[in-house]
Each structure stands twice: as C-alpha cells, then as structure tokens.
Design a protein around this motif. Sequence first.
Motif, PDB file in Angstrom:
ATOM      1  N   PRO A 263       0.884  -1.188   0.019  1.00 43.23           N
ATOM      2  CA  PRO A 263       0.146  -0.115   0.008  1.00 43.23           C
ATOM      3  C   PRO A 263       0.775   1.199  -0.068  1.00 43.23           C
ATOM      4  O   PRO A 263       1.869   1.212   0.420  1.00 43.23           O
ATOM      5  CB  PRO A 263      -0.641  -0.243   1.267  1.00 43.23           C
ATOM      6  CG  PRO A 263      -0.030  -1.035   2.345  1.00 43.23           C
ATOM      7  CD  PRO A 263       0.630  -1.861   1.187  1.00 43.23           C
ATOM      8  N   GLY A 457      -5.002  -5.272  -1.118  1.00 50.62           N
ATOM      9  CA  GLY A 457      -4.067  -4.089  -1.522  1.00 50.62           C
ATOM     10  C   GLY A 457      -3.737  -3.314  -0.281  1.00 50.62           C
ATOM     11  O   GLY A 457      -2.751  -2.336  -0.438  1.00 50.62           O
ATOM     12  N   GLU A 458      -3.854  -3.916   1.056  1.00 53.56           N
ATOM     13  CA  GLU A 458      -3.427  -3.431   2.185  1.00 53.56           C
ATOM     14  C   GLU A 458      -2.561  -4.123   2.904  1.00 53.56           C
ATOM     15  O   GLU A 458      -2.261  -3.850   4.217  1.00 53.56           O
ATOM     16  CB  GLU A 458      -4.824  -2.908   2.902  1.00 53.56           C
ATOM     17  CG  GLU A 458      -5.587  -1.633   2.337  1.00 53.56           C
ATOM     18  CD  GLU A 458      -5.046  -0.313   2.518  1.00 53.56           C
ATOM     19  OE1 GLU A 458      -4.311  -0.240   3.548  1.00 53.56           O
ATOM     20  OE2 GLU A 458      -4.724   0.190   1.403  1.00 53.56           O
ATOM     21  N   ASP A 677       0.618   8.990   0.549  1.00 56.16           N
ATOM     22  CA  ASP A 677      -0.764   8.348  -0.176  1.00 56.16           C
ATOM     23  C   ASP A 677      -1.587   9.588  -0.291  1.00 56.16           C
ATOM     24  O   ASP A 677      -2.251  10.068   0.573  1.00 56.16           O
ATOM     25  CB  ASP A 677      -1.294   7.227   0.757  1.00 56.16           C
ATOM     26  CG  ASP A 677      -1.453   7.766   2.319  1.00 56.16           C
ATOM     27  OD1 ASP A 677      -0.985   8.728   2.723  1.00 56.16           O
ATOM     28  OD2 ASP A 677      -2.419   7.041   2.583  1.00 56.16           O
ATOM     29  N   ASP A 705      -4.541   2.480  -6.349  1.00 55.26           N
ATOM     30  CA  ASP A 705      -4.645   0.748  -6.364  1.00 55.26           C
ATOM     31  C   ASP A 705      -3.557   0.276  -7.357  1.00 55.26           C
ATOM     32  O   ASP A 705      -3.876  -0.855  -7.662  1.00 55.26           O
ATOM     33  CB  ASP A 705      -6.261   0.510  -6.541  1.00 55.26           C
ATOM     34  CG  ASP A 705      -6.580   1.277  -8.033  1.00 55.26           C
ATOM     35  OD1 ASP A 705      -5.753   1.783  -8.793  1.00 55.26           O
ATOM     36  OD2 ASP A 705      -7.807   1.023  -8.515  1.00 55.26           O
TER      37      ASP A 705
END
Length: 759
Positions: A263, A457-458, A677, A705
């Motif tokens: 991420p 995705g984390e 982010d 993403d």
Amino acid sequence: MKFKDGYWRMRAGVRGDYAAAAHDVTARDGSLRVLAPTREISRRGDTIDGPVLRVDLSSPMPDVIRVRTVHFAGSVPASPAFAVRDDRPEVKIAVDAEEAALTSGDLTVRVRRDAPWEMTFSAGGRELTRSAGKSLGVMRDPGDRHFMVEQLRLSVGELVYGLGERFGPLVRNGQSVDVWNEDGGTSSEIAYKNVPFYLTNRGYGVFVNHPGRVSFEVGSETVSRVQFSAEGHDLEYLIIHGPSPADILRRYTALTGRPALPPAWSFGLWLSTSFTTDYDEATVTSFVDGMAGRDLPLSVFHFDCFWMRRFRWCDFAWDPEVFPDPEGMLRRLKERGLRVCLWINPYIGQASELFEEGAAAGHLLRRPDGTVWQDDHWQAGRALVDFTSPAAREWYAGKLRELLDMGVDAFKTDFGERVPTDVVYADGSDPGRMHNYYSLLYNQTVHDVLAERRGPGEVVLFARSATVGGQRLPVHWGGDCESTFEAMAESLRGGLSLGLGGFGFWSHDIGGFEGRPDPAVFKRWVAFGLLSSHSRLHGSGSYRVPWLFDEESVDVLRAFTKLKARLMPYLYGAAVQAAAEGLPMMRAMHLEFPGDRACEHLDAQYMLGPDLLVAPVLSADGEISYYVPEGVWTRLLGGGTVSGPGWRTERHGFDSLPLLVRPGAVLATGARDDRPDYDYADGVTLDAYHLADGATRAVTVPALDGGPAAVFEVSRRGDRLSARRAGGAPAPWSLRHASAHAAASPDTDHIEITLSVKE
C-alpha cells in the motif's frame, strides 16, 4: 562445498562419479531423457556396477530450460518444494547419431551422444555456458553422505551476481556461498535471506530448484566454473535466457512469483520504539507529538518486542503494566492518521500461556522422540510453531486476527532463520529442506491473515527471513547492522544483491541497529533511507528520533521525508513496475546499464526506479566518488548537470547527496509533501530532462490501487515541449496546461510542465 584438492585430485575420503557420456536418449512429451553412466561404455560388461545418472531436459516456459538429474529416485523427498510455474510451452526436439537437442524460444540445450560428457546451452548462435568434463555427478564424503553436483563454465570476463542477500562485494566471483538462512547480522558471509539463483553478464541466469542447503563455489574451487551441490540424490536447475539482466529477472520472477504491491502509505516514514529501550504510551505519544511539532511527516508507528510481557514472546498480549489501554491507544494513534505495526516472531516462550496450548494441540515442532523441541537461545524454553500443519497456521493466524481487529495494520515478522533440523514436521517434510523454506510458510501465514482482514491491496510485512518465493510477500529489511558508515555500505550491498533475486521492496534500519550512531552517520543514513523503497527509523538500545542527535538531524529528516513524498508519483510507478515485472525498485547499476563495463562492479550507488541515480554519502566529511553513465544528467538537488561517462569526486553537506535524473527522463512529482498516499494526478508536475529532439516519452501517473490515474505523452520538437493526455486516463480528467517552451541552451534543457487536473 569443495570436493577437490586442487584441480586434479579429490579431497581425502571423497569419491566422485561424474557423467561420462550420454546413452539411451529418449524423446517424450516435449522432453528429453538421457541416461548418463559414470564411466565409458565400450562393452556390455561396462554396464554392470557403478552409478548411472538420469538426466531429464524440459522447458517450463519459453527461453527457460530445466535440467533434472537423479541418482537414486526412491530417495528423493517429496516435500517441501518451491512453487514453480510450468506452462509446458511448445519446444523443438532433434535427436540424431551425434547429439540430442531441445529448443525453447531462443534457448537451446545440446547433449553430445559420444564420450566425453558435454551439455551446451546457447542462444542466438552464441554459447552461454556448458557442463563438460567432470562437471555433473554424484559425490560421497568420508561419512558416506551423498551429494549431487554440477559445474557450469565461466567464460573469460563473465561475472556472477545474486544468491540472495549477501553483504560482501556485489560480484560473486571467487566466493564460496552456502544457501542456508542464519541470524548473523550484516557483517559476515552468512545471511538471513538466501536464494539459490544467480545471473551473469553473459545473458543468462541459473536457478537451482532445491529448498535446502545449496553450496555454491563461484570460480573458487575451479576458477573457470560455477559449482553448485546439494546433499541427496537429486538436483534440478533451470537455465534462464535474457539476454539482458532485466529480462532474466522478468523470467525468473515469472517462474517463482512477483511481489505484491504494498500500500502507498507504507512508503512513508516509519518510526519505531526501538528494541530494548524503555517505553510506554506516554513515550510513544511524546515521539508522535515531537514529530508533528517539528513538521516531520510520519506514516507508521512500530512497536518492537516489549509491547508484550518479557519472557513470554510470543503470546500476542499487550503488557498491561506498560499499555493498560491498548485499544484506546491504537484508536488515538489512528485518529492522528498513523498506521500501526507490531513486532512478532514464530517462537513461543515457555512462560507464555500459549506454550501449553500449542503443545497440547500439536502446533509446536517436535523431536523424533515426540517431545516438543525447545532451547533457551532467544526466549527461555522457546518452542517453534509448525507451519506445515494447517491447524497450527490457523491457530497462529487466529492470534493475529485479534490484534488486527483491535486496529493493528502491519506486522514485523522477525526471525524465521534459527530453524532446527533435528525435528519432525507434521506433514512429513524433510527437515533439511525445510530449514530455509520455513521462512516462506511463516511469512505466508501472516501475509494471508492480513489480506483476509485488510484486503489484498493493504498488506505489508516487515520481514527479515526469506527464500525463493519470499519476494511475493514484501517488505523485507536488511537485519541487524552496526551504526557505522561501514555497516551502511554493507547494508546497501545486501539490498542490491537481494534485488537481483527478484525482491522488489527492501528497507534497512536508518542509523544502524546496534549501538548509537554519531550524528554524522545518522544524517547520512537518513538521506539513504528516505531514498530507499521503504524507510524506517529503528535501533537496538537507543531511540531514533532525530532531535536526540542534533537539530540539523531534524532538518535533514524533514527535507528528505518531504522529498520522498513529492516523488511518490514516480516512486509508486516504480513500485507498480516491480509488482508487474519483478524488477526491484532499488537496482544495481549493471541492471540498468548492462553494456557499461564500468557499472559491473559498482555496489555503493544504485538506480531508484529507472530514472534516478542515488549515491549515498558514506563519510562524515561529505566526500564521495561515484560513477556517471553516458549522457547529460541533471542534479535533482541544487540544480546543474553532470556529464558522463566518467567518475566524479564531490563534497556534499548533510542536506545533499548525488541524486541525478537520467537523460531523457520525464519525472512525475506530486503536489503534496506531508504524506505518501494522496491523489498523485491532482496537481502533478512533469519535468522533462534532456529529452532528445523528436523523442516522445509516455508517463503513467499511478492511482493508489496501482492502476493508471492519468497517462501523458511528453514530446520534444525543436525547442518546444508538449504534453497531452494519452489513452488510459479516466474520462472526466482534463488538462489545463499541456505545453510549454524549452530554452535552446543545451545546459538548461530542462522544462517544468505543470498539469492540473479537475473533474
């Protein structure tokens, strides 16, 4: 492992039987099978007594050839085994009286059918390497242990790289390397992350598909050959054609797996409590307040070992005397925008309540007599979780779920190297082959539970141990190093070497782990650390907050943390490439410049993604010598240009280091410097650096993403630079400023184009 005494004689008590010739060649199901007796067969009686090796040749994917040699087929353990892709591509097979050949893509293996034994690998009409003349065989040592061995020729000028995380010189020639995970710091020949894969500057790589100890003699026992050997009765290796180093890595990682994309928040600054320091929530809060008050962007707070009670690692329970309200503390940290990481390991101390629970349920490794394996090395009476057992994995994962539900975001998966071999695994795996493989099962268990609770995705780990396949489970860090310039250099060498094994994301302890760095070391390491894939402040017995060193350390940390945040559109694009292609974010110079002989031995500088050259300053006085490849490179810090090819010697302040942009690059930088982010396409800036007249460069600005947020094409026509939206940008986006004019001066051929986007 060395078997010979010089070139001609075997060592005392060693017997070697080598393939002498190819007999009984059989083509079937897209493969070749060769029987290779270990003595010449001139009459029928020669077929009696003595080893005969079975050699199977096949291809799992184009431009890759698998060689599997077996002595006693009934003595080959079934597990564990690396997961290796096998597409069974179309191959060409030709067998005549003189040779047998198998071709996959551009790569061909030829086996001569007459004595002496000779197996040659070639591509594009050029020989890459060969096995010939006492190369492939079976050895017996004085204790009658059996080893399979192969030797592949090294050509004149051929250089070998890889074999996992190695802290010595980047070029492996002349080195003896045992692929065997150990906990030994960063200053010796042993390593936490061992990978039986190497690549050479001759256009090919070799992956030895064996999960246990593989011993490599790289031009060391026989100076013109790479020898690899493993105990047992089978040996499989794959020749991987490039021809470029990047192509070799793409194919190797297509075989063994590519990294998951971490991420975006994980690319920010991590701050740790450190290892043996005293801390509680008040300490943690003071650190977080101190960072915020000094305008030091912080993304992740890490709690090291003593978040749990002493003697009880791991019981996965917060120490109530130090953290009486862990749920509230985590909530308060997360309200400040921070992610939280916890230290764990695969050991269960005897004082932990989980010891009896795990032992009773059969979740802990056992000795052959059925008792639980224990020792006192790390935690008193520690035992080891048996990750070959699905029930044990679920039991361990269940403890982590409770922490994730509490608000934890990531785990530092420490250890996983000190794995005994005098044990019995639940699934019957061979203990020797499990020693390295254990790290993969351990990290996979943690990775899977994170994906389950947080979504794929984390997921991010901070792992120390690894083997083949471990690259799929980032991030990895370099382990325990001293707090010196020498340790900073050896850590970098380890990271670059690991990257040549397909590990795309790598970090290290900024300032070093053991001891307290002096301010000069800390400040130089800060610049290096923030220009690495992932960036963590961590130590052993002392805190790593910058104001405890000097005020300039605060300024240096602020500058480079904010620089990394602004570079995130470019850096996250490099991360997406690492996940998609298996190319590391931090790249050894020869990986990007394979035709430049001056880059072949460089291990004190690197490319960060495809377009940024980083040369960490490894001295207090700021003097550094580094190499610049061909072209006009632009200094990202301070402006100006540097022309190559050639060496430069400079002196830099603590707020600077050689950070050069590759000629022809178009660098995307973001509009924010307070976090990693954010919406990278909003207010993105494109800087074109010495783009050649007539050239066009595509630039993809990634979304969080990993998909494209916006795609632009930047072109130069004479002194005019223009940018336009290309295919792949979502429909609502539009450009405000899409073109500009560049000055005609060759010294200032750098133009900033600001692209603002709106819905």
